[in-house]
Design a protein around this motif. Structure first.
Motif, PDB file in Angstrom:
ATOM      1  N   TRP A 190      11.511  -1.844  -8.699  1.00 17.34           N
ATOM      2  CA  TRP A 190      10.994  -0.517  -9.040  1.00 17.34           C
ATOM      3  C   TRP A 190       9.983  -0.105  -7.983  1.00 17.34           C
ATOM      4  O   TRP A 190       9.114  -0.883  -7.595  1.00 17.34           O
ATOM      5  N   LYS A 191      10.105   1.138  -7.482  1.00 14.72           N
ATOM      6  CA  LYS A 191       9.168   1.667  -6.490  1.00 14.72           C
ATOM      7  C   LYS A 191       8.705   3.055  -6.922  1.00 14.72           C
ATOM      8  O   LYS A 191       9.526   3.903  -7.295  1.00 14.72           O
ATOM      9  N   TYR A 192       7.402   3.274  -6.869  1.00 14.59           N
ATOM     10  CA  TYR A 192       6.809   4.554  -7.268  1.00 14.59           C
ATOM     11  C   TYR A 192       6.127   5.174  -6.061  1.00 14.59           C
ATOM     12  O   TYR A 192       5.225   4.577  -5.460  1.00 14.59           O
ATOM     13  N   ARG A 193       6.529   6.382  -5.696  1.00 17.05           N
ATOM     14  CA  ARG A 193       5.978   7.075  -4.544  1.00 17.05           C
ATOM     15  C   ARG A 193       4.697   7.820  -4.945  1.00 17.05           C
ATOM     16  O   ARG A 193       4.745   8.806  -5.701  1.00 17.05           O
ATOM     17  N   LEU A 194       3.560   7.348  -4.432  1.00 16.28           N
ATOM     18  CA  LEU A 194       2.279   8.000  -4.722  1.00 16.28           C
ATOM     19  C   LEU A 194       2.199   9.358  -4.049  1.00 16.28           C
ATOM     20  O   LEU A 194       1.690  10.328  -4.624  1.00 16.28           O
ATOM     21  N   ASP A 195       2.681   9.450  -2.823  1.00 17.65           N
ATOM     22  CA  ASP A 195       2.750  10.699  -2.057  1.00 17.65           C
ATOM     23  C   ASP A 195       3.795  10.498  -0.973  1.00 17.65           C
ATOM     24  O   ASP A 195       4.569   9.535  -1.021  1.00 17.65           O
ATOM     25  N   LYS A 196       3.827  11.367   0.025  1.00 22.52           N
ATOM     26  CA  LYS A 196       4.850  11.276   1.058  1.00 22.52           C
ATOM     27  C   LYS A 196       4.720  10.000   1.906  1.00 22.52           C
ATOM     28  O   LYS A 196       5.700   9.547   2.487  1.00 22.52           O
ATOM     29  N   ALA A 197       3.513   9.438   1.956  1.00 23.69           N
ATOM     30  CA  ALA A 197       3.285   8.308   2.856  1.00 23.69           C
ATOM     31  C   ALA A 197       3.157   6.963   2.149  1.00 23.69           C
ATOM     32  O   ALA A 197       3.385   5.921   2.767  1.00 23.69           O
ATOM     33  N   ASN A 198       2.783   6.943   0.862  1.00 24.49           N
ATOM     34  CA  ASN A 198       2.434   5.691   0.197  1.00 24.49           C
ATOM     35  C   ASN A 198       3.289   5.449  -1.039  1.00 24.49           C
ATOM     36  O   ASN A 198       3.647   6.397  -1.757  1.00 24.49           O
ATOM     37  N   ALA A 199       3.592   4.167  -1.283  1.00 25.77           N
ATOM     38  CA  ALA A 199       4.381   3.790  -2.453  1.00 25.77           C
ATOM     39  C   ALA A 199       3.962   2.405  -2.932  1.00 25.77           C
ATOM     40  O   ALA A 199       3.575   1.536  -2.141  1.00 25.77           O
ATOM     41  N   LEU A 200       4.046   2.209  -4.254  1.00 23.16           N
ATOM     42  CA  LEU A 200       3.790   0.925  -4.890  1.00 23.16           C
ATOM     43  C   LEU A 200       5.042   0.486  -5.639  1.00 23.16           C
ATOM     44  O   LEU A 200       5.874   1.323  -6.021  1.00 23.16           O
ATOM     45  N   GLY A 201       5.164  -0.820  -5.883  1.00 22.44           N
ATOM     46  CA  GLY A 201       6.345  -1.254  -6.609  1.00 22.44           C
ATOM     47  C   GLY A 201       6.276  -2.695  -7.059  1.00 22.44           C
ATOM     48  O   GLY A 201       5.312  -3.424  -6.782  1.00 22.44           O
ATOM     49  N   GLN A 222      11.245 -15.238  -8.865  1.00 22.89           N
ATOM     50  CA  GLN A 222      10.148 -14.763  -8.038  1.00 22.89           C
ATOM     51  C   GLN A 222       9.807 -13.327  -8.417  1.00 22.89           C
ATOM     52  O   GLN A 222      10.699 -12.501  -8.613  1.00 22.89           O
ATOM     53  N   VAL A 223       8.523 -13.033  -8.504  1.00 23.16           N
ATOM     54  CA  VAL A 223       8.063 -11.689  -8.778  1.00 23.16           C
ATOM     55  C   VAL A 223       7.001 -11.337  -7.742  1.00 23.16           C
ATOM     56  O   VAL A 223       6.129 -12.156  -7.430  1.00 23.16           O
ATOM     57  N   LYS A 224       7.080 -10.123  -7.177  1.00 23.34           N
ATOM     58  CA  LYS A 224       6.130  -9.688  -6.168  1.00 23.34           C
ATOM     59  C   LYS A 224       5.723  -8.242  -6.417  1.00 23.34           C
ATOM     60  O   LYS A 224       6.557  -7.406  -6.782  1.00 23.34           O
ATOM     61  N   ALA A 225       4.447  -7.962  -6.195  1.00 22.20           N
ATOM     62  CA  ALA A 225       3.958  -6.590  -6.114  1.00 22.20           C
ATOM     63  C   ALA A 225       4.058  -6.157  -4.657  1.00 22.20           C
ATOM     64  O   ALA A 225       3.776  -6.938  -3.749  1.00 22.20           O
ATOM     65  N   VAL A 226       4.457  -4.907  -4.435  1.00 21.76           N
ATOM     66  CA  VAL A 226       4.679  -4.443  -3.062  1.00 21.76           C
ATOM     67  C   VAL A 226       3.940  -3.130  -2.823  1.00 21.76           C
ATOM     68  O   VAL A 226       3.730  -2.326  -3.749  1.00 21.76           O
ATOM     69  N   TYR A 227       3.553  -2.937  -1.574  1.00 23.83           N
ATOM     70  CA  TYR A 227       2.930  -1.684  -1.141  1.00 23.83           C
ATOM     71  C   TYR A 227       3.575  -1.269   0.174  1.00 23.83           C
ATOM     72  O   TYR A 227       3.748  -2.089   1.082  1.00 23.83           O
ATOM     73  N   GLU A 228       3.933   0.017   0.288  1.00 21.60           N
ATOM     74  CA  GLU A 228       4.544   0.545   1.498  1.00 21.60           C
ATOM     75  C   GLU A 228       3.778   1.781   1.963  1.00 21.60           C
ATOM     76  O   GLU A 228       3.360   2.604   1.146  1.00 21.60           O
ATOM     77  N   ARG A 229       3.617   1.869   3.274  1.00 20.93           N
ATOM     78  CA  ARG A 229       3.004   3.059   3.864  1.00 20.93           C
ATOM     79  C   ARG A 229       3.823   3.498   5.073  1.00 20.93           C
ATOM     80  O   ARG A 229       4.109   2.703   5.968  1.00 20.93           O
ATOM     81  N   GLN A 230       4.210   4.764   5.076  1.00 22.07           N
ATOM     82  CA  GLN A 230       4.958   5.358   6.177  1.00 22.07           C
ATOM     83  C   GLN A 230       4.070   6.409   6.837  1.00 22.07           C
ATOM     84  O   GLN A 230       4.100   7.588   6.485  1.00 22.07           O
ATOM     85  N   GLY A 231       3.246   5.990   7.784  1.00 17.61           N
ATOM     86  CA  GLY A 231       2.371   6.904   8.491  1.00 17.61           C
ATOM     87  C   GLY A 231       3.027   7.444   9.750  1.00 17.61           C
ATOM     88  O   GLY A 231       4.125   7.043  10.135  1.00 17.61           O
ATOM     89  N   LYS A 232       2.348   8.363  10.429  1.00 15.35           N
ATOM     90  CA  LYS A 232       2.885   8.944  11.658  1.00 15.35           C
ATOM     91  C   LYS A 232       2.942   7.918  12.779  1.00 15.35           C
ATOM     92  O   LYS A 232       3.845   7.957  13.618  1.00 15.35           O
ATOM     93  N   MET A 233       1.970   7.008  12.818  1.00 15.60           N
ATOM     94  CA  MET A 233       1.899   6.039  13.898  1.00 15.60           C
ATOM     95  C   MET A 233       2.162   4.607  13.453  1.00 15.60           C
ATOM     96  O   MET A 233       2.313   3.720  14.285  1.00 15.60           O
ATOM     97  N   LEU A 234       2.241   4.393  12.131  1.00 12.59           N
ATOM     98  CA  LEU A 234       2.294   3.024  11.627  1.00 12.59           C
ATOM     99  C   LEU A 234       3.140   2.941  10.366  1.00 12.59           C
ATOM    100  O   LEU A 234       3.041   3.798   9.486  1.00 12.59           O
ATOM    101  N   GLY A 239       3.877  -7.487   0.529  1.00 16.95           N
ATOM    102  CA  GLY A 239       4.308  -8.011  -0.758  1.00 16.95           C
ATOM    103  C   GLY A 239       3.572  -9.293  -1.078  1.00 16.95           C
ATOM    104  O   GLY A 239       3.315 -10.106  -0.181  1.00 16.95           O
ATOM    105  N   ALA A 240       3.231  -9.503  -2.333  1.00 15.34           N
ATOM    106  CA  ALA A 240       2.539 -10.725  -2.738  1.00 15.34           C
ATOM    107  C   ALA A 240       2.888 -11.035  -4.186  1.00 15.34           C
ATOM    108  O   ALA A 240       2.982 -10.126  -5.026  1.00 15.34           O
TER     109      ALA A 240
END
Length: 395
Positions: A190-201, A222-234, A239-240
């Motif tokens: 499951w992934k939840y988009r906080l905004d255009k650049a950030n997501a948790l799951g 195995q279970v992991k919490a994940v964080y994703e960021r899609q920035g302009k430069m990075l 996951g942990a």
């Protein structure tokens, strides 16, 4: 079993191709790409032996074909090469003909809320790294490996829900140190988009591995919490979580440990990209008591010198701390590669590198220096372009 999977994959590609043909040329992109890769590689220590080093030349001829098609609501790509290996400098005959097969196909609904994908890869190889990204072995046994993965992705509001099934089977050509095995794995994400650049799951996986020989079967979750960021430069992925592994053999202690991973990739920097990847987990495949806690760090730097000349630097370090035996390894790899495009369809490439392993067990240590040269002929026919570019820059 694997022949049925490959046949089903080919039928899926054919159906998508026919569908695209009738969908209208203006809505369809497709190409067929004949290809030929010729490669020569030198290893100063082919068997990665701590004492008796054997220098070997490996010559590889890889004729093949790639096909790709994309319509408004479907896509499919297929890649195949016949991989003929010939060795010079060995006392034994290890020459063999391998195969590389990759298929990626899928459909999406008119609303783009539902995606159904299917991926299948098949390899006949002597490379033990095809088994596991965290591999720490030096085997040269020939084996077949097939990964089959259907998945469904559904979007609801800001949330994406993914269900996937993965089947992996391993079949050794001759009986030796390796054991045939089968893995079945289920994934719920499951992934939840906080905004255009950030997501948790959250990501949950359950799988079992069954061996045909004497090695212990096991079940893992195995279970992991994940964080994703899609920035302009990075681009950042973290996951942990936790993995628990239970062996069928009562003499082997169960494994329970913290796991994590991180990928950091730069974007938008002029002519240069950096990719840093870190993983900490337990290796997935082994025989007998060869399981270990692994932490692997890898850095890739890609640079475009001019339009037709690309370079790559790659370095990695892996620490392998064995669970059931007194063994602790540190493995290093450093490689530099260049690729030059002579024409639209012809390119040359080369790489040099070194790898070494330090261990508290002297029989596990080794040093190897290698170099390779490659000539690739890739000629796309149609409105598409090659999906896979054979080059040491993509190794």
């Amino acid at each position: 079993m694997h022949r049925k999977i490959i046949l089903a994959s080919l039928l899926a590609l054919s159906a998508t191709w026919i569908w695209g043909t009738h969908a209208g040329a203006d809505q369809t992109r497709k190409s067929i790409t004949p290809l030929l890769i010729l490669q020569a590689q030198y290893d100063s220590n082919f068997y990665k032996d701590p004492i008796d080093e054997t220098d070997v030349w490996t010559n590889i001829a890889r004729p093949g074909l790639e096909a790709e098609i994309e319509t408004e609501r479907s896509y499919a790509s297929l890649f195949y090469t016949l991989d003929a290996h010939y060795y010079s400098g060995l006392d034994e005959d290890l020459d063999f003909v391998g195969h590389t097969f990759k298929l990626d196909t899928g459909t999406r609904s008119r609303s783009d809320l539902l995606h159904v994908n299917l991926r299948d890869t098949f390899n006949r190889t002597r490379d033990p790294a095809e088994l596991d990204y965290l591999d720490n072995t030096v085997d040269t046994e020939e084996y077949n490996i097939n990964r089959f993965e259907p998945e469904v992705i559904y979007t609801f509001g800001r949330s994406d829900f993914r269900l996937a099934y993965t089947n992996v089977w391993v079949d050794y050509v001759e009986s030796g140190g390796g054991e045939d095995s089968t893995e079945n794995r289920g994934t719920a994400e499951w992934k939840y988009r906080l905004d255009k650049a950030n997501a948790l799951g959250l990501n949950y996986q359950y799988w079992n591995v069954n061996y045909d020989g004497t090695s212990s079967d096991y079940d893992s979750q195995q279970v992991k919490a994940v964080y994703e960021r899609q920035g302009k430069m990075l681009k950042l992925d973290i996951g942990a979580g936790w993995q628990g592994r239970k062996f069928d053999e009562p003499l082997l202690d169960d494994i329970s440990r913290f796991v994590w991973d991180l990928t950091l990739q730069t974007k938008g920097l002029q002519n240069t990209t950096f990719i840093f990847k870190a993983d900490s987990n337990v290796n997935n495949w082994s025989t007998a008591t060869g399981y270990y806690d692994a932490t692997k760090l890898a850095l890739t730097v890609n640079h475009d010198f001019v339009a037709d000349l690309q370079g790559r630097l790659y370095g990695s370090y892996q620490k392998s701390d064995y669970e059931f035996i007194d063994r602790d390894d540190d493995t290093w790899t450093l490689e530099a590669a260049l690729s030059y495009t002579l024409t639209r369809w012809l390119a040359v490439a080369g790489a040099v590198g070194t790898e070494n392993r330090d261990s508290n067990l002297a029989v596990a240590e080794y040093d190897n220096v290698y170099g390779l040269a490659m000539l690739s002929f890739v000629y796309p026919i149609g409105t598409g372009s090659p999906v896979i570019s054979p080059s040491p820059l993509n190794r």
